[in-house]
Design a protein around this motif. Structure first.
Motif, PDB file in Angstrom:
ATOM      1  N   THR A   1       5.449 -33.880  29.103  1.00  0.00           N
ATOM      2  CA  THR A   1       4.240 -33.814  28.280  1.00  0.00           C
ATOM      3  C   THR A   1       4.300 -34.811  27.133  1.00  0.00           C
ATOM      4  OG1 THR A   1       5.146 -32.123  26.804  1.00  0.00           O
ATOM      5  CG2 THR A   1       3.911 -31.335  28.730  1.00  0.00           C
ATOM      6  N   LYS A   2       3.128 -35.069  26.574  1.00  0.00           N
ATOM      7  CA  LYS A   2       3.034 -35.789  25.304  1.00  0.00           C
ATOM      8  C   LYS A   2       2.029 -35.042  24.448  1.00  0.00           C
ATOM      9  CE  LYS A   2      -0.614 -39.196  26.102  1.00  0.00           C
ATOM     10  NZ  LYS A   2      -0.922 -38.960  27.489  1.00  0.00           N
ATOM     11  N   THR A   3       2.179 -35.172  23.144  1.00  0.00           N
ATOM     12  CA  THR A   3       1.285 -34.509  22.202  1.00  0.00           C
ATOM     13  C   THR A   3       0.716 -35.554  21.262  1.00  0.00           C
ATOM     14  OG1 THR A   3       2.546 -32.455  22.300  1.00  0.00           O
ATOM     15  CG2 THR A   3       1.121 -32.764  20.384  1.00  0.00           C
ATOM     16  N   VAL A   4      -0.602 -35.631  21.224  1.00  0.00           N
ATOM     17  CA  VAL A   4      -1.291 -36.476  20.257  1.00  0.00           C
ATOM     18  C   VAL A   4      -1.802 -35.534  19.176  1.00  0.00           C
ATOM     19  CG1 VAL A   4      -3.131 -38.157  19.882  1.00  0.00           C
ATOM     20  CG2 VAL A   4      -1.958 -38.081  22.089  1.00  0.00           C
ATOM     21  N   TRP A   5      -1.528 -35.871  17.925  1.00  0.00           N
ATOM     22  CA  TRP A   5      -1.869 -34.974  16.826  1.00  0.00           C
ATOM     23  C   TRP A   5      -2.636 -35.729  15.742  1.00  0.00           C
ATOM     24  CZ3 TRP A   5      -0.024 -36.632  12.208  1.00  0.00           C
ATOM     25  CH2 TRP A   5       1.076 -37.501  12.240  1.00  0.00           C
ATOM     26  N   ALA A   6      -3.371 -34.960  14.953  1.00  0.00           N
ATOM     27  CA  ALA A   6      -4.105 -35.521  13.812  1.00  0.00           C
ATOM     28  C   ALA A   6      -4.177 -34.463  12.730  1.00  0.00           C
ATOM     29  CB  ALA A   6      -5.502 -35.936  14.245  1.00  0.00           C
ATOM     30  N   GLU A   7      -4.208 -34.932  11.479  1.00  0.00           N
ATOM     31  CA  GLU A   7      -4.352 -34.018  10.351  1.00  0.00           C
ATOM     32  C   GLU A   7      -5.625 -34.365   9.587  1.00  0.00           C
ATOM     33  OE1 GLU A   7      -0.724 -34.264   8.105  1.00  0.00           O
ATOM     34  OE2 GLU A   7       0.289 -32.897   9.489  1.00  0.00           O
ATOM     35  N   VAL A   8      -6.494 -33.380   9.450  1.00  0.00           N
ATOM     36  CA  VAL A   8      -7.751 -33.539   8.734  1.00  0.00           C
ATOM     37  C   VAL A   8      -7.598 -32.872   7.372  1.00  0.00           C
ATOM     38  CG1 VAL A   8     -10.215 -33.006   8.731  1.00  0.00           C
ATOM     39  CG2 VAL A   8      -9.077 -33.596  10.872  1.00  0.00           C
ATOM     40  N   ARG A   9      -7.867 -33.616   6.321  1.00  0.00           N
ATOM     41  CA  ARG A   9      -7.726 -33.132   4.947  1.00  0.00           C
ATOM     42  C   ARG A   9      -8.842 -32.150   4.640  1.00  0.00           C
ATOM     43  NH1 ARG A   9      -4.034 -32.839   1.697  1.00  0.00           N
ATOM     44  NH2 ARG A   9      -3.175 -34.753   2.485  1.00  0.00           N
ATOM     45  N   ARG A  10      -8.479 -31.049   3.996  1.00  0.00           N
ATOM     46  CA  ARG A  10      -9.449 -30.071   3.487  1.00  0.00           C
ATOM     47  C   ARG A  10      -9.700 -30.375   2.023  1.00  0.00           C
ATOM     48  NH1 ARG A  10      -9.138 -23.929   4.412  1.00  0.00           N
ATOM     49  NH2 ARG A  10     -11.091 -24.273   3.383  1.00  0.00           N
ATOM     50  N   PRO A  11     -10.961 -30.405   1.603  1.00  0.00           N
ATOM     51  CA  PRO A  11     -11.206 -30.610   0.176  1.00  0.00           C
ATOM     52  C   PRO A  11     -10.655 -29.428  -0.630  1.00  0.00           C
ATOM     53  CG  PRO A  11     -13.279 -30.402   1.400  1.00  0.00           C
ATOM     54  CD  PRO A  11     -12.159 -30.252   2.369  1.00  0.00           C
TER      55      PRO A  11
ATOM     56  N   GLY B   1      -3.075 -28.623   2.384  1.00  0.00           N
ATOM     57  CA  GLY B   1      -4.477 -29.017   2.315  1.00  0.00           C
ATOM     58  C   GLY B   1      -4.994 -29.693   3.568  1.00  0.00           C
ATOM     59  N   VAL B   2      -4.416 -29.347   4.742  1.00  0.00           N
ATOM     60  CA  VAL B   2      -4.844 -29.984   5.984  1.00  0.00           C
ATOM     61  C   VAL B   2      -5.012 -28.966   7.107  1.00  0.00           C
ATOM     62  CG1 VAL B   2      -3.750 -32.212   5.470  1.00  0.00           C
ATOM     63  CG2 VAL B   2      -2.496 -30.507   6.788  1.00  0.00           C
ATOM     64  N   VAL B   3      -5.778 -29.383   8.092  1.00  0.00           N
ATOM     65  CA  VAL B   3      -5.838 -28.706   9.378  1.00  0.00           C
ATOM     66  C   VAL B   3      -5.190 -29.667  10.368  1.00  0.00           C
ATOM     67  CG1 VAL B   3      -7.312 -27.777  11.195  1.00  0.00           C
ATOM     68  CG2 VAL B   3      -7.944 -27.457   8.790  1.00  0.00           C
ATOM     69  N   HIS B   4      -4.170 -29.195  11.055  1.00  0.00           N
ATOM     70  CA  HIS B   4      -3.395 -30.002  11.997  1.00  0.00           C
ATOM     71  C   HIS B   4      -3.896 -29.694  13.405  1.00  0.00           C
ATOM     72  CE1 HIS B   4       0.317 -32.149  13.179  1.00  0.00           C
ATOM     73  NE2 HIS B   4       0.329 -31.306  14.199  1.00  0.00           N
ATOM     74  N   VAL B   5      -4.309 -30.725  14.138  1.00  0.00           N
ATOM     75  CA  VAL B   5      -4.829 -30.587  15.498  1.00  0.00           C
ATOM     76  C   VAL B   5      -3.836 -31.256  16.440  1.00  0.00           C
ATOM     77  CG1 VAL B   5      -6.736 -31.122  17.067  1.00  0.00           C
ATOM     78  CG2 VAL B   5      -7.198 -30.737  14.629  1.00  0.00           C
ATOM     79  N   GLU B   6      -3.433 -30.555  17.492  1.00  0.00           N
ATOM     80  CA  GLU B   6      -2.563 -31.132  18.514  1.00  0.00           C
ATOM     81  C   GLU B   6      -3.197 -30.965  19.880  1.00  0.00           C
ATOM     82  OE1 GLU B   6       1.318 -29.326  18.504  1.00  0.00           O
ATOM     83  OE2 GLU B   6       1.879 -30.278  16.617  1.00  0.00           O
ATOM     84  N   MET B   7      -3.085 -32.007  20.696  1.00  0.00           N
ATOM     85  CA  MET B   7      -3.540 -31.954  22.076  1.00  0.00           C
ATOM     86  C   MET B   7      -2.357 -32.395  22.933  1.00  0.00           C
ATOM     87  SD  MET B   7      -6.562 -30.966  23.025  1.00  0.00           S
ATOM     88  CE  MET B   7      -7.436 -31.296  21.512  1.00  0.00           C
ATOM     89  N   THR B   8      -1.877 -31.514  23.795  1.00  0.00           N
ATOM     90  CA  THR B   8      -0.729 -31.814  24.644  1.00  0.00           C
ATOM     91  C   THR B   8      -1.195 -31.933  26.083  1.00  0.00           C
ATOM     92  OG1 THR B   8       0.712 -30.589  23.145  1.00  0.00           O
ATOM     93  CG2 THR B   8       1.570 -31.019  25.355  1.00  0.00           C
ATOM     94  N   ASP B   9      -0.889 -33.083  26.701  1.00  0.00           N
ATOM     95  CA  ASP B   9      -1.265 -33.287  28.098  1.00  0.00           C
ATOM     96  C   ASP B   9      -0.031 -33.561  28.940  1.00  0.00           C
ATOM     97  OD1 ASP B   9      -0.700 -36.157  28.270  1.00  0.00           O
ATOM     98  OD2 ASP B   9      -2.523 -36.487  27.126  1.00  0.00           O
ATOM     99  N   THR B  10      -0.225 -33.853  30.214  1.00  0.00           N
ATOM    100  CA  THR B  10       0.884 -33.925  31.166  1.00  0.00           C
ATOM    101  C   THR B  10       1.204 -35.341  31.621  1.00  0.00           C
ATOM    102  OG1 THR B  10      -0.666 -33.483  32.963  1.00  0.00           O
ATOM    103  CG2 THR B  10       0.460 -31.585  32.002  1.00  0.00           C
ATOM    104  N   ARG B  11       0.844 -36.331  30.822  1.00  0.00           N
ATOM    105  CA  ARG B  11       1.148 -37.721  31.188  1.00  0.00           C
ATOM    106  C   ARG B  11       1.914 -38.407  30.060  1.00  0.00           C
ATOM    107  NH1 ARG B  11      -2.591 -40.004  35.006  1.00  0.00           N
ATOM    108  NH2 ARG B  11      -1.185 -41.770  35.075  1.00  0.00           N
ATOM    109  N   PRO B  12       3.212 -38.106  29.913  1.00  0.00           N
ATOM    110  CA  PRO B  12       3.974 -38.701  28.808  1.00  0.00           C
ATOM    111  C   PRO B  12       4.132 -40.213  28.928  1.00  0.00           C
ATOM    112  CG  PRO B  12       5.443 -37.525  30.282  1.00  0.00           C
ATOM    113  CD  PRO B  12       4.041 -37.228  30.737  1.00  0.00           C
ATOM    114  N   GLY B  13       3.924 -40.755  30.103  1.00  0.00           N
ATOM    115  CA  GLY B  13       4.045 -42.200  30.291  1.00  0.00           C
ATOM    116  C   GLY B  13       2.828 -42.975  29.838  1.00  0.00           C
ATOM    117  N   ARG B  14       1.728 -42.294  29.566  1.00  0.00           N
ATOM    118  CA  ARG B  14       0.497 -42.959  29.136  1.00  0.00           C
ATOM    119  C   ARG B  14       0.274 -42.683  27.660  1.00  0.00           C
ATOM    120  NH1 ARG B  14      -4.312 -43.293  33.070  1.00  0.00           N
ATOM    121  NH2 ARG B  14      -4.692 -44.938  31.587  1.00  0.00           N
ATOM    122  N   LEU B  15       0.905 -43.484  26.828  1.00  0.00           N
ATOM    123  CA  LEU B  15       0.827 -43.286  25.390  1.00  0.00           C
ATOM    124  C   LEU B  15      -0.314 -44.090  24.790  1.00  0.00           C
ATOM    125  CD1 LEU B  15       4.618 -43.594  24.501  1.00  0.00           C
ATOM    126  CD2 LEU B  15       3.287 -41.511  24.831  1.00  0.00           C
ATOM    127  N   PRO B  16      -0.995 -43.523  23.788  1.00  0.00           N
ATOM    128  CA  PRO B  16      -1.992 -44.327  23.075  1.00  0.00           C
ATOM    129  C   PRO B  16      -1.271 -45.350  22.217  1.00  0.00           C
ATOM    130  CG  PRO B  16      -1.726 -42.212  22.003  1.00  0.00           C
ATOM    131  CD  PRO B  16      -0.889 -42.169  23.257  1.00  0.00           C
TER     132      PRO B  16
END
Length: 151
Positions: free
Chosen positions: A140-150, A87-102
């Motif tokens: 690389t690092k990947t920041v991801w999020a999951e958005v719930r689908r009704p 029941g989700v849409v998974h979004v991933e964004m991968t960039d080239t700065r693994p040392g700069r983590l949120p």
């Protein structure tokens, strides 16, 4: 050739999208538009809450990738996964700065009231069911999020 022997398979829709985009404002804008178009192809109406939430999350993660994760001459990668069984849409964004983590999901701080930036991950946290960050290799690092689908 006998036409009675020809079998035409119905087109299938992929349940994922992966694309490399330039680490520019244009690339971030394209990431958002591609997310909306891909969701529409998966049967999620373009003007639905889910589509709008995924577009916003994608835009914020892409903006962070080009602002904080950019390395000259290197692209960022957008990956969308449609996971109807969860029941989700998974979004991933991968960039080239693994040392700069949120900062982690529980450590999101709000920006000063007069700041013009710094609220992106607050928006991601508000619209996503959950989100996080992974360093999968030294480049690389990947920041991801999951958005719930009704349902």
């Amino acid at each position: 050739m006998k036409w009675s022997n020809v079998r035409v398979e119905p087109p299938t829709v992929a349940t994922h999208l992966t694309v490399l985009l330039s680490s520019t404002a244009r690339g971030a804008r394209l990431a958002r538009r591609l997310a909306g178009q891909q969701l529409a192809a998966w049967g999620v109406p373009y003007d639905s809450e889910t589509s709008q939430a995924v577009a916003l999350v994608t835009a914020e993660l892409a903006a962070n990738a080009i602002t904080h994760g950019r390395t000259a001459g290197r692209d960022f990668r957008l990956t969308l996964l449609h996971l109807p069984e969860h029941g989700v849409v998974h979004v991933e964004m991968t960039d080239t700065r693994p040392g700069r983590l949120p900062r982690g999901p529980g450590v999101v701080e709000s920006a000063a009231t007069d700041a013009v930036s710094g609220r992106g991950l607050l928006l991601v946290a508000a619209y996503a069911e959950r989100w996080g960050c992974e360093v999968r290799d030294a480049y690389t690092k990947t920041v991801w999020a999951e958005v719930r689908r009704p349902t």
